[in-house]
Design a protein around this motif. Structure first.
Motif, PDB file in Angstrom:
ATOM      1  N   PRO A 230      42.222  48.070  36.468  1.00  0.00           N
ATOM      2  CA  PRO A 230      41.090  48.731  37.489  1.00  0.00           C
ATOM      3  C   PRO A 230      40.360  47.808  38.038  1.00  0.00           C
ATOM      4  O   PRO A 230      40.320  48.016  39.445  1.00  0.00           O
ATOM      5  CB  PRO A 230      40.389  49.846  36.561  1.00  0.00           C
ATOM      6  CG  PRO A 230      41.057  49.953  35.206  1.00  0.00           C
ATOM      7  CD  PRO A 230      41.987  48.729  35.080  1.00  0.00           C
ATOM      8  N   ALA A 231      40.091  46.572  37.631  1.00  0.00           N
ATOM      9  CA  ALA A 231      39.485  45.575  38.343  1.00  0.00           C
ATOM     10  C   ALA A 231      40.097  45.211  39.666  1.00  0.00           C
ATOM     11  O   ALA A 231      39.690  44.877  40.797  1.00  0.00           O
ATOM     12  CB  ALA A 231      39.065  44.635  37.741  1.00  0.00           C
ATOM     13  N   LEU A 233      42.676  46.906  40.876  1.00  0.00           N
ATOM     14  CA  LEU A 233      42.788  48.123  41.783  1.00  0.00           C
ATOM     15  C   LEU A 233      41.642  48.170  42.650  1.00  0.00           C
ATOM     16  O   LEU A 233      41.749  48.311  44.047  1.00  0.00           O
ATOM     17  CB  LEU A 233      42.736  49.197  40.922  1.00  0.00           C
ATOM     18  CG  LEU A 233      43.153  50.707  41.743  1.00  0.00           C
ATOM     19  CD1 LEU A 233      44.329  50.640  42.497  1.00  0.00           C
ATOM     20  CD2 LEU A 233      42.827  51.909  40.906  1.00  0.00           C
ATOM     21  N   VAL A 234      40.279  48.067  42.131  1.00  0.00           N
ATOM     22  CA  VAL A 234      39.331  48.008  43.030  1.00  0.00           C
ATOM     23  C   VAL A 234      39.070  47.017  44.152  1.00  0.00           C
ATOM     24  O   VAL A 234      38.870  47.068  45.120  1.00  0.00           O
ATOM     25  CB  VAL A 234      38.040  48.202  42.324  1.00  0.00           C
ATOM     26  CG1 VAL A 234      36.603  47.821  43.101  1.00  0.00           C
ATOM     27  CG2 VAL A 234      37.753  49.357  41.243  1.00  0.00           C
ATOM     28  N   LEU A 271      35.788  40.182  40.647  1.00  0.00           N
ATOM     29  CA  LEU A 271      36.605  41.459  40.177  1.00  0.00           C
ATOM     30  C   LEU A 271      38.080  40.776  40.023  1.00  0.00           C
ATOM     31  O   LEU A 271      38.711  41.135  39.027  1.00  0.00           O
ATOM     32  CB  LEU A 271      36.681  42.288  41.220  1.00  0.00           C
ATOM     33  CG  LEU A 271      35.472  43.041  41.820  1.00  0.00           C
ATOM     34  CD1 LEU A 271      35.554  43.970  42.908  1.00  0.00           C
ATOM     35  CD2 LEU A 271      35.461  44.215  40.529  1.00  0.00           C
TER      36      LEU A 271
END
Lengths: 593, 222
Positions: A230-231, A233-234, A271
C-alpha cells in the motif's frame, strides 16, 4: 511403512475444514490457460516472470557493454543507458523476484505443503495471475511508447522522475506507475489467498509448528507484502496525480517552471522506502524458508532450532518495517534519526545471523548429499553472508555517507538480494522440477550451471566493492577523465563485463535443461530426494488437480524427521503415524493449531 | 509516519504475539498420536471468507494509515497550506453512510432470522444509500471545484480529493460484492444461502464507515 502402528484413516477423519469444491474443466484452454489450479497458475507465474526477467537480463548486459567498452556501441546513448538501469532494477525486484518467489513458489508449494486441495479462493487466484500479466504488459509497453521507458532509476525519485531532462517523462513514467498500481492490485488478490490458505486450509494434524519452513517464509513474506505494498500504491497514485493532474505532492518550488509548488520530495522517499525495505525481506524470507528445507533434505538432518527459525522469521518480518530510513542517510535527515535507524538495522542482523548459524549447524555432521539443489543452497549461504556483511558497513551512517551512490552499494545489494535469492530459486527449481514435471533435470548441465553462475557472480560483484571504495558513482553513463578514478577501474569494468556475459550464457544451459528434460529427462518417481514433506507424498506425480486422492493426508509429525534413531528408513514422511512406543514417549504435541 | 508506525506496531505485536503463543510451548519434533490429532477441532466460525475479510481490512487500514500519515506530515510543513472548507453536505453524506451501515446490519439480522422479504428490502436499501453517499461526494467535489478549490491549486485540496476518492473507490468495490447476494436473492435464493455474503458486506461497510469517520475528523481538524 514398517513403523506405522496405526491405520491412519480409521483413526482420524481427514478433512478438518470442509472439503473444497473445485472447478474441473474439460478443455485444454480451461485446464492450462484459464486455469484455477494453483499448480498451473504457479507455472504461468513462473514463465511470465522468467520471460520479463530475461528482458531485464538483456538490459543489464547492454549496460555492461557500455561500462566495459565505452564509446564503442552507438546504439547506447546516455538516455537509453538510464532507461536500461531503471527498467532492469524495477523488473528484477518486483516483476521477477516477487512474482517468482510468491506467485510461482507460493502457488505451487503452499497448497501441497499444507495438505490442501487448492488455494481457498481459486477464482481470485486465477484473476491474480491475469492481473499480473496485464501489469507486465503495461510495463513492457513502456519500451514502445514515444520517448521510451522511464529513466528515473528504479527508485523513481521525484522531482527528477517527472522533470524535463529525465528520459521517459512523457509516457514512460506513466506506464511504469500504472503498471505498479495494477501489479499491487493483482498481488493483493494472490496474497489474500496465500495467507488465508496457510491460516485456514491446512490438513488435519498440520499445526503451525509442523509447517515446513518454506511455508513459514512465504507466509510471512506475504504478510509483509500485503502491508508494505500500500505504501508504494499511495506513492504511485500521488505521483500519477502530480504528473497528470498538476498537483504538487512531491514537486517542490524548484519545479515552479512546470507549474508545481510546495511539494515534498522527501515524502516520496519515505513512502517508497517504507515499501522498499520490507520488499528486501519479501524476497529474502521465502528464500530463507526454501533454503532451510533444501539444506535439511539434502543433509539428511533435521533443521537445527526449528522454533528459533520460526521466531527469527517473525522477528525479521516485524523489524523490517522500522529500518526504512537507512536508505535515506544522505537525504539531510536529523543525525539522531539516522542513529535510530542504524540501531534497528544492526538489530535485524541478530535474527538473520541466527538463521545462518542454524543452517550451518544443520550441515554439521550431516549426511550431506551434494545434489545440485544442495550446491545452490550452500552457494546461497556464502553469498548471503558476504552480502550481509557489507550491509553492516552500509547500515552505519558514517560509513554509508561516503559510500552512498557508489558501486559499493551496487555490489552489496546484488550479492544480498539479487544473487542470493536467485541461487535459492535455481536450487528450488532443481529440487521441485521432478515434482512439477515428473522428470529429473540433467545433472551434468546442472553442475555446469551452478559453478559458472556461482563463481561468475563473484567475478561480477566482488570487484564492484573495490570500485565503490574508489568512489566510482553508480548510474553514470561514462566517466570521462575524472581525476579520482584510476585506470584500473576501466580494467575492472572490462573484466566485470566479460564475467557478466559468461554468466548470462550459462543461463542458456539452464533454460535448455528445463526444456530438454521435460521430454527426455530421467523419470523421477514420486519422491526422488527421499523428502518428508507432503508434496512428495502425493498419489500422482505430477500431482493432479486437487492434489490428493479421495482422502486428504493426515499429518502426525514435523517435516524434519531425517535420521530418526531406530527408524527403518533415514526419513519418515509427515503423514506416517508414530509407532506406539514413539508417541507414548512424546506427550501430546498435537493439540495446537 | 507516526500514524502508520503506531498501526503497524499494534498489528505486528498482536500478530507476532499470537504466532509465538502458538509455538512457545510446543515440541514440534515430537510426533503426535492419532488420538491427539483426532481430538483437535478447527473452530467452525473461522471460515476462509471471514479470515480473508479481516486480512483485507488490515491491508485497507495500511493504505489509509499511510495516506493519513502523508497528509499529516505534509500539513506540518505549513506555510502554503490552505485547508479545504468543509461543505455542510459532508455532514449529510456522513448521515447517509451511517444509514447504509444500519440498513446492512438490519439485513444481516434478517438473514439470520431467515426473513427473505426484510432481507431483500434492507439489503437493497443499504446499497442504494451507498450510491446516494457516492453521489453526494461527487456533488461535494463539483461544488469545491466550482468554488475554485481545484485539485492542483493547493496541497490540502490534492489530499482531500485523494483520500475521499480512495474511500469512495473502496465503497464502489464493496458495491460489486453487494450485487452478488442481491442477484441471488432476486433469483429466488433462500436467505440462508446469502447469509455469509451479507455478513461480510455488513462488516465491510461498518469498517469503511469507521474509516470515513476518521478521515472526516482529520479533515475537520485541519
Amino acid at each position: 511403512m514398517a513403523n506405522s502402528g496405526y491405520d491412519a484413516v480409521s483413526h482420524a477423519p481427514p478433512a478438518e475444514v470442509g472439503e473444497m469444491e473445485l472447478v474441473h474443466p474439460k478443455t485444454f484452454v480451461g485446464k492450462y490457460i484459464w486455469s484455477q489450479d494453483a499448480k498451473v497458475i504457479a507455472v504461468q507465474y513462473g514463465i511470465t516472470a522468467t520471460a520479463i526477467g530475461l528482458v531485464a537480463l538483456v538490459l543489464s548486459l547492454l549496460m555492461r557493454l557500455q561500462l566495459g567498452f565505452p564509446n564503442t556501441f552507438s546504439i547506447i546513448d546516455p538516455a537509453s543507458y538510464l532507461q536500461y538501469v531503471s527498467m532492469h532494477g524495477m523488473i528484477m525486484v518486483v516483476y521477477l523476484l516477487t512474482a517468482l518467489l510468491l506467485g510461482a513458489f507460493g502457488n505451487y508449494l503452499i497448497p501441497l505443503m499444507c495438505g490442501a486441495r487448492d488455494m481457498v479462493f481459486p477464482y481470485v487466484n486465477m484473476l491474480s495471475y491475469w492481473v499480473y500479466l496485464l501489469a507486465v504488459l503495461v510495463l513492457a509497453s513502456g519500451f514502445f511508447v514515444p520517448g521510451g521507458p522511464t529513466g528515473a532509476g528504479w527508485t523513481l525519485y521525484p522531482p527528477q522522475a517527472v522533470s524535463p531532462g529525465t528520459p521517459g517523462i512523457n509516457w514512460g513514467i506513466i506506464t511504469m506507475l500504472v503498471s505498479l498500481v495494477i501489479f499491487i492490485i493483482g498481488f493483493t488478490m494472490g496474497g489474500l489467498n496465500y495467507v488465508v490458505t496457510v491460516l485456514q486450509a491446512r490438513t488435519r494434524g498440520m499445526t503451525l509448528m509442523r509447517l515446513p519452513l518454506t511455508v513459514w517464509g512465504i507466509f510471512m513474506a506475504t504478510v509483509l507484502a500485503l502491508l508494505a505494498f500500500p505504501a508504494l500504491l499511495v506513492a504511485c497514485l500521488m505521483m500519477l496525480m502530480d504528473r497528470l493532474l498538476g498537483t504538487s505532492f512531491f514537486m517542490p518550488a524548484m519545479a515552479a517552471a512546470q507549474g508545481h509548488d510546495g511539494g515534498s520530495p522527501l515524502l516520496f522517499q519515505h513512502l517508497f522506502w517504507f515499501f522498499g525495505h520490507p520488499e528486501v525481506y519479501i524476497v529474502a524470507l521465502p528464500a530463507f524458508g526454501i533454503v532451510s528445507d533444501l539444506v535439511a533434505t539434502h543433509a539428511r538432518r533435521h533443521i537445527f532450532g526449528y522454533r528459533m527459525m520460526v521466531w527469527a522469521i517473525i522477528a525479521i518480518g516485524g523489524l523490517s518495517f522500522v529500518v526504512w530510513a537507512h536508505h535515506m542517510y544522505v537525504s539531510g535527515m536529523n543525525p539522531s534519526f539516522g542513529f535510530l535507524f542504524a540501531t534497528t538495522t544492526l538489530i535485524i542482523a541478530v535474527p538473520t545471523a541466527l538463521k545462518v548459524y542454524n543452517w550451518v549447524l544443520t550441515l554439521w555432521r550431516g549426511n550431506i548429499r551434494l545434489n545440485v539443489p544442495m550446491l545452490f543452497a550452500i552457494g546461497f549461504l556464502f553469498t548471503f553472508v558476504n552480502g550481509g556483511l557489507s550491509g553492516l558497513f552500509l547500515g552505519n551512517v558514517t560509513v554509508d555517507v561516503p559510500l552512498s551512490d557508489t558501486y559499493f552499494v551496487v555490489g552489496h545489494f546484488h550479492m544480498v538480494m539479487a544473487v542470493a535469492p536467485i541461487l535459492v530459486i535455481f536450487g528450488a527449481i532443481y529440487h521441485w522440477y521432478p515434482k512439477i514435471t515428473g522428470r529429473m533435470l540433467d545433472n551434468r548441465l546442472g553442475h555446469f550451471h551452478f559453478w559458472v553462475t556461482f563463481i561468475g557472480t563473484y567475478a561480477i560483484y566482488y570487484p564492484m566493492h573495490y570500485l565503490g571504495l574508489e568512489g566510482v558513482p553508480r548510474r553514470y553513463y561514462a566517466y570521462g577523465d575524472t581525476a579520482f578514478i584510476s585506470d584500473s577501474v576501466q580494467a575492472a569494468n572490462v573484466g566485470i563485463t566479460i564475467a557478466a556475459f559468461v554468466v548470462a550464457a550459462a543461463q542458456a544451459a539452464f533454460i535448455f535443461n528445463l526444456a530438454w528434460s521435460y521430454f527426455h529427462g530421467r523419470e523421477a518417481g514420486p519422491n526422488p530426494w527421499e523428502a518428508t514433506t507432503l508434496e512428495w507424498q502425493t498419489p500422482h506425480t505430477p500431482p493432479r488437480h486437487g492434489n490428493w486422492g479421495d482422502e486428504l493426508p493426515v499429518v502426525y509429525r514435523w517435516p524434519y524427521d531425517y535420521g530418526v534413531p531406530g527408524a527403518e528408513a533415514d526419513f519418515i514422511p509427515q503423514n506416517v503415524p508414530p509407532a506406539p512406543a514413539e508417541s507414548s514417549a512424546g506427550g501430546t504435541g498435537g493439540g495446537r493449531t | 509516519m507516526t500514524v502508520t508506525l503506531v498501526f503497524l506496531a499494534v498489528l505486528m505485536a498482536a500478530f507476532a504475539g499470537w504466532l509465538i503463543s502458538q509455538s512457545v510451548n510446543v515440541k514440534p519434533w515430537v510426533a503426535a498420536s492419532p488420538e491427539a490429532v483426532r481430538a483437535h477441532h478447527w473452530p467452525a466460525g473461522l471460515t476462509a471468507p471471514r479470515i480473508a475479510l479481516v486480512v483485507f481490512l488490515a491491508v485497507v487500514t495500511s493504505l489509509f494509515a499511510l495516506g493519513v500519515s502523508a497528509y499529516l506530515s505534509r500539513m506540518e510543513y505549513g506555510v502554503d497550506w490552505e485547508p479545504v472548507p468543509e461543505p455542510g453536505l459532508l455532514w449529510l453524506n456522513t448521515g447517509v453512510l451511517v444509514l447504509a451501515s444500519v440498513a446492512l446490519q438490519t439485513a444481516w439480522k434478517a438473514a439470520r432470522q431467515g426473513n427473505g422479504v426484510r432481507l431483500m428490502r434492507w439489503l437493497a436499501a443499504g446499497g442504494l444509500l451507498t450510491v446516494a453517499f457516492i453521489a453526494g461526494q461527487l456533488i461535494v467535489w463539483r461544488g469545491l471545484a466550482d468554488a475554485g478549490y481545484y485539485v492542483a491549486s493547493n496541497p490540502a485540496n490534492a489530499f482531500f480529493y485523494l483520500l475521499t476518492g480512495l474511500h469512495a473507490l473502496h465503497l464502489l468495490g464493496g458495491l460489486i460484492a453487494w450485487t452478488r447476494p442481491l442477484v441471488r436473492l432476486s433469483r429466488g435464493g433462500a436467505p440462508g444461502e446469502v447469509l455469509g455474503a451479507v455478513e461480510l458486506c455488513a462488516v465491510y461497510w461498518h469498517y469503511l464507515l469507521a474509516i470515513w469517520a476518521a478521515l472526516f475528523a482529520i479533515l475537520l481538524y485541519s
